[in-house]
Scaffold this motif. Sequence first.
Motif, PDB file in Angstrom:
ATOM      1  N   ALA A 102       0.831  -1.203   0.000  1.00  0.00           N
ATOM      2  CA  ALA A 102       0.000   0.000   0.000  1.00  0.00           C
ATOM      3  C   ALA A 102       0.865   1.252   0.000  1.00  0.00           C
ATOM      4  CB  ALA A 102      -0.930  -0.001   1.217  1.00  0.00           C
ATOM      5  N   GLY A 103       1.952   1.229   0.800  1.00  0.00           N
ATOM      6  CA  GLY A 103       2.855   2.374   0.801  1.00  0.00           C
ATOM      7  C   GLY A 103       3.522   2.584  -0.545  1.00  0.00           C
ATOM      8  N   ALA A 104       3.940   1.475  -1.179  1.00  0.00           N
ATOM      9  CA  ALA A 104       4.601   1.583  -2.489  1.00  0.00           C
ATOM     10  C   ALA A 104       3.635   2.110  -3.548  1.00  0.00           C
ATOM     11  CB  ALA A 104       5.161   0.232  -2.906  1.00  0.00           C
ATOM     12  N   ILE A 105       2.397   1.576  -3.555  1.00  0.00           N
ATOM     13  CA  ILE A 105       1.412   2.027  -4.547  1.00  0.00           C
ATOM     14  C   ILE A 105       1.051   3.487  -4.327  1.00  0.00           C
ATOM     15  CG2 ILE A 105      -0.949   1.712  -5.348  1.00  0.00           C
ATOM     16  CD1 ILE A 105      -0.622  -1.275  -4.754  1.00  0.00           C
ATOM     17  N   ALA A 106       0.833   3.873  -3.058  1.00  0.00           N
ATOM     18  CA  ALA A 106       0.490   5.262  -2.768  1.00  0.00           C
ATOM     19  C   ALA A 106       1.615   6.201  -3.182  1.00  0.00           C
ATOM     20  CB  ALA A 106       0.182   5.423  -1.273  1.00  0.00           C
ATOM     21  N   GLY A 107       2.864   5.785  -2.912  1.00  0.00           N
ATOM     22  CA  GLY A 107       3.997   6.614  -3.317  1.00  0.00           C
ATOM     23  C   GLY A 107       4.125   6.728  -4.818  1.00  0.00           C
ATOM     24  N   SER A 108       3.872   5.614  -5.518  1.00  0.00           N
ATOM     25  CA  SER A 108       3.968   5.628  -6.977  1.00  0.00           C
ATOM     26  C   SER A 108       2.896   6.525  -7.589  1.00  0.00           C
ATOM     27  CB  SER A 108       3.840   4.200  -7.527  1.00  0.00           C
ATOM     28  OG  SER A 108       3.865   4.184  -8.926  1.00  0.00           O
ATOM     29  N   VAL A 109       1.670   6.414  -7.083  1.00  0.00           N
ATOM     30  CA  VAL A 109       0.581   7.256  -7.592  1.00  0.00           C
ATOM     31  C   VAL A 109       0.872   8.728  -7.306  1.00  0.00           C
ATOM     32  CG1 VAL A 109      -1.857   7.823  -7.322  1.00  0.00           C
ATOM     33  CG2 VAL A 109      -1.140   5.430  -7.410  1.00  0.00           C
ATOM     34  N   ALA A 110       1.409   9.001  -6.121  1.00  0.00           N
ATOM     35  CA  ALA A 110       1.722  10.387  -5.770  1.00  0.00           C
ATOM     36  C   ALA A 110       2.795  10.947  -6.692  1.00  0.00           C
ATOM     37  CB  ALA A 110       2.175  10.477  -4.314  1.00  0.00           C
ATOM     38  N   ARG A 111       3.829  10.152  -6.968  1.00  0.00           N
ATOM     39  CA  ARG A 111       4.874  10.621  -7.876  1.00  0.00           C
ATOM     40  C   ARG A 111       4.314  10.886  -9.266  1.00  0.00           C
ATOM     41  NH1 ARG A 111       8.177   6.954  -5.327  1.00  0.00           N
ATOM     42  NH2 ARG A 111       7.746   5.390  -6.917  1.00  0.00           N
ATOM     43  N   GLY A 112       3.391  10.001  -9.729  1.00  0.00           N
ATOM     44  CA  GLY A 112       2.794  10.224 -11.041  1.00  0.00           C
ATOM     45  C   GLY A 112       2.009  11.524 -11.099  1.00  0.00           C
ATOM     46  N   GLU A 113       1.391  11.895  -9.969  1.00  0.00           N
ATOM     47  CA  GLU A 113       0.613  13.127  -9.933  1.00  0.00           C
ATOM     48  C   GLU A 113       1.503  14.351  -9.818  1.00  0.00           C
ATOM     49  OE1 GLU A 113      -2.630  13.718 -10.228  1.00  0.00           O
ATOM     50  OE2 GLU A 113      -2.930  11.611 -10.732  1.00  0.00           O
ATOM     51  N   TYR A 114       2.601  14.247  -9.051  1.00  0.00           N
ATOM     52  CA  TYR A 114       3.417  15.415  -8.773  1.00  0.00           C
ATOM     53  C   TYR A 114       4.530  15.626  -9.783  1.00  0.00           C
ATOM     54  CZ  TYR A 114       1.170  14.680  -4.257  1.00  0.00           C
ATOM     55  OH  TYR A 114       0.270  14.473  -3.265  1.00  0.00           O
ATOM     56  N   ASP A 115       4.976  14.546 -10.418  1.00  0.00           N
ATOM     57  CA  ASP A 115       6.152  14.657 -11.274  1.00  0.00           C
ATOM     58  C   ASP A 115       5.807  15.198 -12.644  1.00  0.00           C
ATOM     59  OD1 ASP A 115       7.842  13.777  -9.397  1.00  0.00           O
ATOM     60  OD2 ASP A 115       8.182  11.783 -10.236  1.00  0.00           O
ATOM     61  N   GLY A 116       6.684  15.983 -13.193  1.00  0.00           N
ATOM     62  CA  GLY A 116       6.707  16.334 -14.597  1.00  0.00           C
ATOM     63  C   GLY A 116       8.015  15.781 -15.136  1.00  0.00           C
ATOM     64  N   VAL A 117       8.101  15.571 -16.429  1.00  0.00           N
ATOM     65  CA  VAL A 117       9.325  15.016 -16.981  1.00  0.00           C
ATOM     66  C   VAL A 117      10.518  15.917 -16.713  1.00  0.00           C
ATOM     67  CG1 VAL A 117      10.488  14.486 -19.151  1.00  0.00           C
ATOM     68  CG2 VAL A 117       8.159  13.697 -18.761  1.00  0.00           C
ATOM     69  N   VAL A 118      10.300  17.222 -16.694  1.00  0.00           N
ATOM     70  CA  VAL A 118      11.424  18.126 -16.515  1.00  0.00           C
ATOM     71  C   VAL A 118      11.470  18.669 -15.101  1.00  0.00           C
ATOM     72  CG1 VAL A 118      12.503  20.231 -17.333  1.00  0.00           C
ATOM     73  CG2 VAL A 118      11.312  18.772 -18.938  1.00  0.00           C
ATOM     74  N   GLY A 119      10.494  19.490 -14.750  1.00  0.00           N
ATOM     75  CA  GLY A 119      10.581  20.206 -13.498  1.00  0.00           C
ATOM     76  C   GLY A 119       9.934  19.512 -12.339  1.00  0.00           C
ATOM     77  N   GLY A 120       9.113  18.513 -12.592  1.00  0.00           N
ATOM     78  CA  GLY A 120       8.463  17.806 -11.510  1.00  0.00           C
ATOM     79  C   GLY A 120       7.255  18.574 -11.009  1.00  0.00           C
ATOM     80  N   GLY A 121       6.570  17.947 -10.057  1.00  0.00           N
ATOM     81  CA  GLY A 121       5.452  18.581  -9.405  1.00  0.00           C
ATOM     82  C   GLY A 121       4.323  18.900 -10.366  1.00  0.00           C
ATOM     83  N   SER A 122       3.606  19.984 -10.068  1.00  0.00           N
ATOM     84  CA  SER A 122       2.445  20.352 -10.861  1.00  0.00           C
ATOM     85  C   SER A 122       2.805  21.488 -11.820  1.00  0.00           C
ATOM     86  CB  SER A 122       1.302  20.778  -9.940  1.00  0.00           C
ATOM     87  OG  SER A 122       1.726  21.834  -9.095  1.00  0.00           O
ATOM     88  N   SER A 123       3.977  21.415 -12.478  1.00  0.00           N
ATOM     89  CA  SER A 123       4.427  22.484 -13.352  1.00  0.00           C
ATOM     90  C   SER A 123       3.494  22.628 -14.551  1.00  0.00           C
ATOM     91  CB  SER A 123       5.857  22.223 -13.824  1.00  0.00           C
ATOM     92  OG  SER A 123       5.934  20.988 -14.503  1.00  0.00           O
ATOM     93  N   LYS A 124       3.367  23.883 -15.040  1.00  0.00           N
ATOM     94  CA  LYS A 124       2.529  24.198 -16.184  1.00  0.00           C
ATOM     95  C   LYS A 124       3.366  24.962 -17.212  1.00  0.00           C
ATOM     96  CE  LYS A 124      -1.534  24.622 -13.195  1.00  0.00           C
ATOM     97  NZ  LYS A 124      -2.634  25.512 -12.750  1.00  0.00           N
ATOM     98  N   LEU A 125       3.031  24.765 -18.475  1.00  0.00           N
ATOM     99  CA  LEU A 125       3.787  25.423 -19.543  1.00  0.00           C
ATOM    100  C   LEU A 125       2.817  25.989 -20.572  1.00  0.00           C
ATOM    101  CD1 LEU A 125       7.050  24.341 -21.207  1.00  0.00           C
ATOM    102  CD2 LEU A 125       5.076  24.672 -22.692  1.00  0.00           C
ATOM    103  N   ALA A 126       3.125  27.193 -21.041  1.00  0.00           N
ATOM    104  CA  ALA A 126       2.357  27.828 -22.117  1.00  0.00           C
ATOM    105  C   ALA A 126       3.329  28.181 -23.229  1.00  0.00           C
ATOM    106  CB  ALA A 126       1.635  29.066 -21.614  1.00  0.00           C
ATOM    107  N   ALA A 127       3.072  27.682 -24.446  1.00  0.00           N
ATOM    108  CA  ALA A 127       3.951  27.902 -25.597  1.00  0.00           C
ATOM    109  C   ALA A 127       3.175  28.613 -26.699  1.00  0.00           C
ATOM    110  CB  ALA A 127       4.502  26.571 -26.099  1.00  0.00           C
ATOM    111  N   ASP A 128       3.669  29.784 -27.093  1.00  0.00           N
ATOM    112  CA  ASP A 128       3.062  30.575 -28.171  1.00  0.00           C
ATOM    113  C   ASP A 128       4.075  30.641 -29.312  1.00  0.00           C
ATOM    114  OD1 ASP A 128       1.733  32.283 -29.821  1.00  0.00           O
ATOM    115  OD2 ASP A 128       1.373  33.827 -28.309  1.00  0.00           O
TER     116      ASP A 128
END
Length: 345
Positions: A154-180
């Motif tokens: 349960a700890g491993a699954i919860a940690g994995s799901v949390a990382r999937g939610e927080y991680d970005g490929v570059v900056g991690g977490g809930s980063s957002k990007l706008a490209a014009d």
Amino acid sequence: MNEQERILKEALAENAQFKAEKADVLRTQATADFRDKLGWVERVTWIYLLVCVVLGVPTLNLFMRSTDVKTLISCALGLSVIYGTTVLMKLWFASASTKLGVLKEIKQLRLEVSQLATAAGVASPTDVLSTKYEPIRGTSKLERKTWLVVLVLAGAIAGSVARGEYDGVVGGGSSKLAADSLVTLTADGNATSATKIDWDQSGSTPSSEFQFYAPASCTFRWVDSQGREMPHRTTPEDTHVRYDVSLPQDCDQTTYSQLAESPGAATQTDDVWTYASDMEYGHKLNDFTTTVLLPEGAELISVEPKPALEFTSNDRPAYRFQGTRGQNEKFEFQLKYRLKSESSE
């Protein structure tokens, strides 16, 4: 003298006989009852610990990755409550186990009536040494191991799901990007593009660099908001090149420009030219705005999907595409056109 002792005394006075076998049965039944109660207490404790692990691991993950003060305070309070709950549950289990153990021993002692049986003239009294006063066991060893494995998983699954939610490929977490982007196509199919990028890293661990992958035939460079060249390293990887670009500074909000030259961006089949794009970024949320300027006097044949805006700039047909994509989701569109000279021929 309580009720049970009174009944026992009256029974001995009436029969003058003690049934040792019945005492053994009662002793075994009492021990089993206490073992079942302790097993229930232990299972409740395991369930509470499981809930604490499932809630605690993502909270700790967010606490370690976040830079927002309010988020850090909320996570710290949550972790304190979760940790306090585990301590209280362990204390409750210890007190309940001790209470049940003491009651069980008292019941066994009250059922141990060998001396009374001897006084009553029983031929084969129960031997005091034959009674085993052992700590009561709740759940079996197998069940305890099973609960432990469930907690770890349960700890491993919860940690994995949390990382999937927080991680970005570059900056991690809930980063957002706008490209014009503004893409300008030439008559020979080459393209130059200028892209203004706003990268919001709030709520994640700020990064000092990012990675970008592009075909080896293309040339890229980056300029910060003050017009300074951003240093980068290149690493060839098969048909693509990986760029490791250093950001101007560690901050939540980063703005820079990406300039590119792409030979052969549009391909020709007979007299029809095709320009397609499948850009993607690894952030949690990506806003795309891309304006494509076709060569001067070009005639549009088809476009997919429907552009958000169509206009003409210096006799160049222009098409603007907009969309929002998630992590590693492609922003795709395609234009087919003929050149003015080729259509005349």
